[in-house]
Write a protein that holds these residues in place. Structure first.
Motif, PDB file in Angstrom:
ATOM      1  N   ILE A  98     -14.408  17.672 -19.764  1.00  0.00           N
ATOM      2  CA  ILE A  98     -13.008  17.551 -20.594  1.00  0.00           C
ATOM      3  C   ILE A  98     -12.008  18.772 -20.425  1.00  0.00           C
ATOM      4  O   ILE A  98     -10.841  18.414 -20.194  1.00  0.00           O
ATOM      5  CB  ILE A  98     -13.418  17.477 -22.064  1.00  0.00           C
ATOM      6  CG1 ILE A  98     -14.451  16.750 -22.418  1.00  0.00           C
ATOM      7  CG2 ILE A  98     -12.257  17.460 -22.946  1.00  0.00           C
ATOM      8  CD1 ILE A  98     -14.505  15.968 -23.952  1.00  0.00           C
ATOM      9  N   LEU A  99     -12.764  19.934 -20.579  1.00  0.00           N
ATOM     10  CA  LEU A  99     -11.826  21.100 -20.334  1.00  0.00           C
ATOM     11  C   LEU A  99     -10.897  21.177 -19.077  1.00  0.00           C
ATOM     12  O   LEU A  99      -9.713  21.178 -19.023  1.00  0.00           O
ATOM     13  CB  LEU A  99     -12.563  22.478 -20.334  1.00  0.00           C
ATOM     14  CG  LEU A  99     -13.339  22.681 -21.777  1.00  0.00           C
ATOM     15  CD1 LEU A  99     -14.051  23.772 -21.794  1.00  0.00           C
ATOM     16  CD2 LEU A  99     -12.599  22.680 -22.857  1.00  0.00           C
ATOM     17  N   ALA A 100     -11.627  20.708 -17.820  1.00  0.00           N
ATOM     18  CA  ALA A 100     -11.146  20.802 -16.474  1.00  0.00           C
ATOM     19  C   ALA A 100      -9.918  19.561 -16.311  1.00  0.00           C
ATOM     20  O   ALA A 100      -8.765  19.983 -16.006  1.00  0.00           O
ATOM     21  CB  ALA A 100     -12.119  20.590 -15.336  1.00  0.00           C
ATOM     22  N   PHE A 102      -8.354  18.416 -18.960  1.00  0.00           N
ATOM     23  CA  PHE A 102      -7.320  18.794 -19.616  1.00  0.00           C
ATOM     24  C   PHE A 102      -6.402  19.638 -18.974  1.00  0.00           C
ATOM     25  O   PHE A 102      -5.339  19.494 -19.028  1.00  0.00           O
ATOM     26  CB  PHE A 102      -7.982  19.345 -21.192  1.00  0.00           C
ATOM     27  CG  PHE A 102      -6.913  19.997 -21.876  1.00  0.00           C
ATOM     28  CD1 PHE A 102      -5.958  19.291 -22.584  1.00  0.00           C
ATOM     29  CD2 PHE A 102      -6.890  21.356 -22.314  1.00  0.00           C
ATOM     30  CE1 PHE A 102      -5.070  19.678 -23.302  1.00  0.00           C
ATOM     31  CE2 PHE A 102      -5.991  22.016 -22.830  1.00  0.00           C
ATOM     32  CZ  PHE A 102      -5.062  21.124 -23.617  1.00  0.00           C
ATOM     33  N   GLY A 103      -6.912  20.659 -18.207  1.00  0.00           N
ATOM     34  CA  GLY A 103      -6.244  21.555 -17.598  1.00  0.00           C
ATOM     35  C   GLY A 103      -5.238  20.789 -16.736  1.00  0.00           C
ATOM     36  O   GLY A 103      -4.089  21.282 -16.270  1.00  0.00           O
TER      37      GLY A 103
ATOM     38  N   GLY B 296      -1.707  26.156 -16.436  1.00  0.00           N
ATOM     39  CA  GLY B 296      -2.597  25.052 -16.267  1.00  0.00           C
ATOM     40  C   GLY B 296      -3.694  25.250 -15.107  1.00  0.00           C
ATOM     41  O   GLY B 296      -4.911  25.125 -15.287  1.00  0.00           O
ATOM     42  N   PHE B 299      -6.028  27.899 -15.849  1.00  0.00           N
ATOM     43  CA  PHE B 299      -7.077  27.612 -16.742  1.00  0.00           C
ATOM     44  C   PHE B 299      -8.013  26.855 -15.979  1.00  0.00           C
ATOM     45  O   PHE B 299      -9.286  27.003 -16.241  1.00  0.00           O
ATOM     46  CB  PHE B 299      -6.233  26.836 -17.889  1.00  0.00           C
ATOM     47  CG  PHE B 299      -7.238  25.964 -18.655  1.00  0.00           C
ATOM     48  CD1 PHE B 299      -8.003  26.693 -19.664  1.00  0.00           C
ATOM     49  CD2 PHE B 299      -7.536  24.702 -18.670  1.00  0.00           C
ATOM     50  CE1 PHE B 299      -8.832  26.030 -20.590  1.00  0.00           C
ATOM     51  CE2 PHE B 299      -8.254  24.103 -19.515  1.00  0.00           C
ATOM     52  CZ  PHE B 299      -8.816  24.675 -20.571  1.00  0.00           C
ATOM     53  N   THR B 300      -7.481  25.904 -15.183  1.00  0.00           N
ATOM     54  CA  THR B 300      -8.616  24.927 -14.408  1.00  0.00           C
ATOM     55  C   THR B 300      -9.335  25.556 -13.724  1.00  0.00           C
ATOM     56  O   THR B 300     -10.671  25.486 -13.571  1.00  0.00           O
ATOM     57  CB  THR B 300      -7.837  23.855 -13.725  1.00  0.00           C
ATOM     58  OG1 THR B 300      -6.769  23.294 -14.633  1.00  0.00           O
ATOM     59  CG2 THR B 300      -8.723  22.718 -13.447  1.00  0.00           C
ATOM     60  N   VAL B 303     -11.843  27.430 -15.769  1.00  0.00           N
ATOM     61  CA  VAL B 303     -13.038  26.544 -16.097  1.00  0.00           C
ATOM     62  C   VAL B 303     -14.106  26.350 -14.847  1.00  0.00           C
ATOM     63  O   VAL B 303     -15.300  26.270 -15.264  1.00  0.00           O
ATOM     64  CB  VAL B 303     -12.479  25.071 -16.619  1.00  0.00           C
ATOM     65  CG1 VAL B 303     -13.813  23.820 -16.890  1.00  0.00           C
ATOM     66  CG2 VAL B 303     -11.721  25.068 -17.875  1.00  0.00           C
TER      67      VAL B 303
END
Lengths: 289, 320
Positions: A98-100, A102-103, B296, B299-300, B303
């Motif tokens: 979900i986090l990935a 979302f990014g 973004g 961030f990715t 993650v």
């Protein structure tokens, strides 16, 4: 009292938007069912598909080339995204996906804003005729959308049922380890499924484009609605998602007779919450034993 | 891990005092722009810490924290606009009560679900409140929101006067520090241990005999309360309440702060908020409106490659 003809028009509207939503949601549910990935960026793929469609439409002038081109482009993009960000996450907590995603959705949405600007773009519908429905002129194109969506979903179903690769996909869903032991390239099945889901999102984006005008914010709305549909229909259940899409779109269409469309969305949300409370496996699936 | 509270390692407390000291003198030495920037980091840091209680300690990813933050803002606005002469403490109480009521409501429904279903439900709840606030123009001001004048800064019996940027910073710093200590105490209490046990293995926690649902409800309510407090501070700093802050993007940012800074550390999310705001500031010099593209991407990548976040490596020491 609402006159009968208005109810009928809203019913047809509801079914048409329901079919578009079903197309988006079946991609989402396919990805979830097979990869356990909750694709937060699904609406952005829908939005980007619509934009790619407008670009191709402006250059070639053909709606059908735009539809096909957008599907292929987004399938390639989806495959690339899956390989670079989701494949390394295989085996980790599903929440990290979900986090990935979302990014990814942040990047795609703002990329579209940067590339295409805030002014909505138009795609012209391939057929412009109308037919008489009581006192209003109803466009044929809307019925064509519902038909095409049904065809694409039907094609997916046939592919999953009879196609060799479809059988690979179903085998991977049932038992990832066993499928891989039988020689099925599981990582590539995942990539393929993500690409198919992205292509379906793109197709719905192009089909939906002529109705509203393409803008960078349309994706989030659809992500949310597709989530609601997928949960109400039963996670990973294709038939359930389709029924739920039509059911919720009809409810929203009727609700918008009384309240503004912005507020009608709340009806779907309430259905979602009630479903989660009383039947968390989904409304349109058989009761689990 | 076994030592708790004040008996923890001295190193941690030395670090705590140094950081607190630096943040206290910061407004006296920094120029106007950066003074405000640091105050904002503290406020967003409080929001980040509140969601860390759920994400990092209980293992529930909330995509709906904006609703608590936003209701804190609107509660503050309501008290300042509707109730007699503007009073800071009344505004604070009103903001907290609004956030708490919504948190109780959301907690009751959302905690029946786990993992992604919880995430989706919290997101949907925040959208419901967004639509209500956005369309109920008579009460909430709709799209334009509500503006009000800053309440005077009064400590009954001690001090009374207008907020200056420096006293506002100290006020925010005091509230955030007390919240941090409170949250830290919560996470280290027997209650917090049960939350962490839910994160590690929910079925086993239930098997031991804990009423998991009740613990989750209380966790969501506490988290919502602190998020509401952040909203109150933001409203007082900026003198408005707007529907944009109920929108899901704010919830998304709270999640970003946690992932970037390091979940389950309380301090990490504050560092994550600082990192995010610095990135936004830096990138918006080059791409004014599209800073979320590079942010973004970062961030990715984090993650995938740095799931522990910036301060994840300190996790043991920060919870000691």
């Amino acid at each position: 009292m609402i006159p009968f003809d208005q109810l009928l028009v809203q019913a047809i509207n509801g079914i048409v938007t329901g079919m578009i939503l079903a197309l988006v949601a079946s991609g989402l549910t396919l990805i979830f069912g097979i990869m356990d990935v909750v694709n937060f960026a699904h609406g952005e793929l829908f939005m980007l598909g619509a934009y790619v469609g407008t670009t191709i439409f402006v250059t070639t002038g053909s709606f059908w080339v735009a539809l096909l081109g957008a599907c292929l482009t987004l399938a390639a993009l989806g495959a690339a995204l899956q390989i670079t960000t989701l494949r390394p996450l295989l085996g980790r907590d599903p929440l990290t996906t979900i986090l990935a995603t979302f990014g990814i959705s942040l990047v795609l949405q703002n990329y579209a804003l940067w590339q295409y600007g805030p002014v909505p773009r138009k795609i012209t519908e391939p057929i412009t005729g109308h037919f008489q429905l009581f006192h209003i002129e109803y466009p044929w194109y809307r019925l064509l959308i519902a038909l095409l969506s049904a065809l694409i979903i039907g094609g997916l179903w046939l592919f999953m049922k009879y196609g060799t690769y479809g059988i690979w996909i179903r085998a991977t869903t049932q038992d990832r380890l066993m499928a891989s032991a039988m020689g099925i390239p599981v990582p590539w099945v995942h990539t393929g499924v993500f690409a198919i889901g992205a292509a379906m999102a793109a197709a719905s984006g192009v089909l939906f484009g002529p109705l509203v005008g393409v803008n960078h914010a349309m994706g989030f709305d659809f992500t949310l609605r597709a989530f609601v549909v997928v949960v109400v229909g039963g996670m990973g259940n294709l038939g359930g998602s389709i029924l739920a899409s039509i059911f919720l779109s009809l409810l929203e269409a009727f609700a918008s007779l009384w309240v503004s469309p912005a507020q009608a969305v709340i009806v779907s949300f309430v259905v979602l919450i009630l479903t989660l409370l009383f039947r968390p496996t989904g409304l349109f699936v058989p009761t689990p034993k | 891990m076994t030592r708790r509270g004040l008996a923890g390692p001295a190193g941690y407390w030395v670090g705590f005092v140094v950081v607190l000291g630096l943040l206290t003198v910061a407004p006296l030495v920094l120029p106007e722009f950066w003074r405000r920037f640091v105050t904002e980091i503290l406020i967003w840091g409080l929001l980040a810490m509140s969601s860390d209680l759920l994400i990092g300690y209980t293992g529930m990813v909330s995509f709906g924290h904006s609703v608590f933050f936003g209701l804190g803002m609107y509660g503050t606005a309501a008290a300042l606009l509707a109730l007699g002469p503007p009073n800071l403490w009344l505004a604070l109480a009103s903001g907290l009560v609004s956030a708490a009521v919504v948190a109780a409501f959301v907690a009751y429904f959302a905690t029946r679900l786990r993992d992604i279903y919880f995430a989706i439900t919290t997101l949907v709840f925040s959208q419901i409140f967004y639509v209500i606030i956005f369309t109920w123009t008579d009460v909430t001001g709709g799209e334009n929101g509500l503006t009000f004048s800053q309440p005077p800064f009064s400590l009954p019996g001690l001090w009374s006067g207008r907020f200056t940027p420096v006293t506002l910073h100290w006020f925010v710093l005091a509230v955030v520090t007390l919240s941090y200590l409170g949250l830290r105490r919560i996470t280290q209490s027997p209650f917090g241990m049960v939350l962490q046990s839910i994160r590690e293995n929910e079925a086993r926690t239930r098997a031991i005999g804990y009423h998991v649902e009740r613990y989750k409800i209380v966790a969501v309510m506490l988290s919502g309360l602190f998020a509401g407090l952040a909203g109150v501070l933001y409203a007082i700093q900026n003198k408005f309440a707007a529907p944009d802050f109920v929108l899901f993007l704010v919830s998304g940012e709270a999640v970003i702060f946690n992932v970037m800074g390091g979940m389950g550390t309380l301090v990490g999310p504050v560092a994550g908020a600082a990192f995010f705001l610095v990135l936004r500031e830096a990138f918006s010099r080059f791409f004014p409106e599209y800073y979320l593209i590079p942010v973004g991407v970062i961030f990715t990548l984090m993650v995938v490659f740095l799931p522990q976040g910036l301060l994840g490596f300190l996790r043991r020491r920060l919870n000691a």
